[in-house]
Write a protein that holds these residues in place. Structure first.
Motif, short mmCIF file in Angstrom:
data_model
loop_
_atom_site.label_atom_id
_atom_site.label_comp_id
_atom_site.label_asym_id
_atom_site.label_seq_id
_atom_site.Cartn_x
_atom_site.Cartn_y
_atom_site.Cartn_z
N VAL A 1 1.53 -0.95 0.40
CA VAL A 1 0.00 -0.25 0.09
C VAL A 1 0.96 1.26 0.33
CG1 VAL A 1 -1.61 1.03 1.65
CG2 VAL A 1 -2.15 -1.34 1.35
N GLY A 2 0.82 2.03 -1.00
CA GLY A 2 1.35 3.60 -1.04
C GLY A 2 0.62 4.54 -0.65
N THR A 3 0.71 5.45 -1.11
CA THR A 3 0.18 6.70 -0.37
C THR A 3 -0.92 7.07 -1.16
OG1 THR A 3 2.34 8.26 0.27
CG2 THR A 3 0.26 9.27 -0.35
N HIS A 4 -0.71 6.97 -2.46
CA HIS A 4 -1.77 6.58 -3.70
C HIS A 4 -2.21 5.54 -4.59
CE1 HIS A 4 -1.13 11.34 -3.34
NE2 HIS A 4 -0.03 10.53 -3.53
N CYS A 5 -2.03 5.12 -4.41
CA CYS A 5 -1.96 3.58 -5.06
C CYS A 5 -1.51 2.01 -4.34
CB CYS A 5 -1.40 3.57 -6.63
SG CYS A 5 -1.36 4.64 -7.08
N TYR A 6 -2.16 1.35 -4.07
CA TYR A 6 -2.31 0.31 -3.73
C TYR A 6 -1.82 -1.94 -4.77
CZ TYR A 6 -7.15 -1.97 -3.63
OH TYR A 6 -8.19 -2.33 -4.49
#
Length: 541
Positions: free
Chosen positions: A359-364
């Motif tokens: 899980v990133g900041t804007h995408c996963y």
């Protein structure tokens, strides 16, 4: 408008890189300036040009006395110095008065004509113009202040418009190497984090100029502080061809304890390879000038992008900041939707969280349901966006970060990456990423299989990053992007079928994901194994 002849600078250089020295407001402190310049030249003798982006002259008696030392020959300017026009009416006299010109200097200044030597090795550029140096640098300049007390010192709207028009009328124009202004562009700090400068500082005219001219370096002075903004990009991620970034640097007055001299090396754009030119440094932000303002003079190169209409590549209008097409026939989309009912919005209760592996900041990143093969994953935006046309730049950037990380992971296992996206009969953007054996025939196999299914893929031009308007099917193989505009019926499993075919994964029985669904226990084991193996490549950790 004046074009300053590069022959006035007695410089020649065999090196591709050019060393440039820039100073902020000198304010008549010429001895202080050139004492520092002498020290720099001892260490870096290959610097042969100095540009001043603030007021060069000063109003005090001491400043006038110092200037007289140079015009009488008592002291010598050691380096070719190029200056802009005055920002205060009291300084106009320095550009007009020359005892031996019989009033010619005053007349030329009143007409906005530059390209004059005010004393040996000191050149006044003019109100506005551009020139290409002997080393190949393309330099544009604009004199004047946004709130000058005199018409002779004001930043002129007509000069800005003429500069844009004269440069951008050339279809080969992609930007300038340097843009020199005394004034700042208003709003330059937008998207720059916490810049500690007012968003109201500067001129709205220069925002339009910077947007159109795409300078690699925009250098300014006047406002009494040193400010080096994060680089910003001159293209919209996944919507326009990659372009070079811009660095905005404002210098303090030379009398200040803050940075007032700035030296750097730059290779002329005309001699720089495209990968070097379009490289985006860490921290590069969105362009702060997102819409045409007062000048409303669009740059033909930046106001269009590639898109597909039937089977031909055509030009499309620039998309608005929110990602929606601006054409009159474009249907505006909303990204809000109902995330509670979406199977892929991360906040939705419908998400199968045991498949989420990063899980990133804007995408996963999530393992595919019913995978074609081990390590088959999906890149998905955390919020609700239905396709690549809707995503903002920060989402697009993180998608590319995941794609790069996955490619490195696959290559460590002797595989390469193929991804595909279908904007048709689906509500949330899904980029399917699949590892396949390395072979030079990947593109041919994909084309042949799709052609047999009645889908003729068209190759996007190199460097373009846009996605089509409307429904589409997009395949990415290395740096090759293949696309098909969907009109009418389309085989929903085509992406899986083309990779499952003989010559690639050789598993035609797995083309339909519903035939490949695994138990939750198996999926959980696969997710944990992927997390372990992918850990050293995962930029989010």
């Amino acid at each position: 408008m004046s074009k300053y002849d590069s022959s006035c600078s007695n410089t020649t250089s065999s090196s591709d890189s050019v060393k440039v020295l820039v100073v902020g407001d000198v304010e008549g402190n010429l001895n202080q300036l050139y004492k520092k310049v002498y020290k720099i030249l001892k260490k870096q003798p290959d610097i042969d040009t100095l540009y001043c982006v603030g007021d060069f002259f000063g109003c005090s008696r001491e400043a006038e006395a110092e200037w007289n030392q140079y015009i009488t020959g008592e002291k010598v300017i050691p380096i070719a110095t190029f200056i802009l026009g005055p920002n205060q009416p009291e300084l106009v006299k320095f550009y007009q008065q020359r005892d031996n010109d019989s009033g010619e200097g005053a007349a030329r200044f009143a007409e906005g004509i530059g390209g004059r030597e005010l004393c040996p090795n000191l050149f006044y550029l003019g109100v506005s113009g551009y020139w290409r140096t002997a080393q190949g640098l393309l330099i544009a300049y604009l004199s004047g202040a946004d709130s000058a007390l005199s018409d002779t010192c004001i930043l002129r709207k007509e000069a800005c418009s003429n500069l844009i028009g004269n440069l951008t009328c050339d279809p080969r124009f992609v930007g300038v190497d340097l843009l020199l202004t005394s004034e700042w562009p208003r709003g330059v700090a937008k998207f720059a984090g916490k810049p500690d400068v007012s968003m109201d500082t500067g001129s709205p005219l220069l925002g339009d100029v910077a947007l159109a001219l795409r300078p690699r370096y925009h250098l300014a002075g006047k406002h009494g502080i040193y400010y080096e903004r994060l680089p910003y990009r001159n293209h919209k991620i996944l919507q326009e061809s990659a372009s070079h970034p811009t660095r905005f640097i404002a210098l303090a007055p030379i009398s200040s304890s803050h940075k007032h001299l700035y030296a750097f090396s730059i290779r002329p754009m005309s001699r720089t390879t495209r990968p070097e030119l379009t490289h985006q440094p860490d921290g590069t932000s969105e362009c702060p000038y997102t819409e045409a303002g007062i000048l409303a003079t669009p740059n033909p190169e930046s106001s269009s992008q590639y898109f597909f209409n039937e089977t031909e590549i055509k030009r499309m209008k620039r998309q608005s900041e929110g990602g929606n097409p601006t054409g009159s026939s474009a249907k505006k989309r909303s990204r809000t939707g109902n995330s509670d009912d979406c199977w892929f919005c991360l906040a939705s209760p419908q998400v199968e969280r045991h498949l989420v592996v990063s899980v990133g900041t804007h995408c996963y990143l999530a393992l595919a349901k019913g995978p074609l093969c081990p390590d088959h994953v999906l890149i998905l935006p955390i919020s609700h966006y239905s396709n690549g046309n809707e995503i903002p730049s920060e989402v697009a950037i993180e998608i590319e970060c995941y794609r790069t990380a996955l490619l490195s992971y696959y290559e460590s296992r002797g595989k390469t990456l193929v991804s595909f996206e279908r904007n048709f009969k689906q509500t949330h953007l899904q980029i399917q990423v699949v590892p396949v054996p390395k072979t030079h025939r990947i593109k041919n196999i994909v084309n042949e299989h799709c052609s047999a299914a009645g889908v003729e893929l068209l190759e996007l031009p190199k460097g373009s990053e846009g996605v089509p308007n409307g429904s589409y099917f997009l395949v990415e193989i290395d740096d090759c992007r293949l696309c098909f505009p969907i009109e009418g019926k389309f085989p929903l499993q085509l992406g899986r079928e083309m990779l499952a075919t003989d010559g690639l994964l050789d598993c035609p029985g797995r083309a339909d994901w519903r035939q490949c669904v695994q138990s939750k226990e198996t999926e959980l084991m696969a997710a944990n194994l992927f997390k372990t193996d992918f850990k050293i490549f995962d930029f989010t950790l």
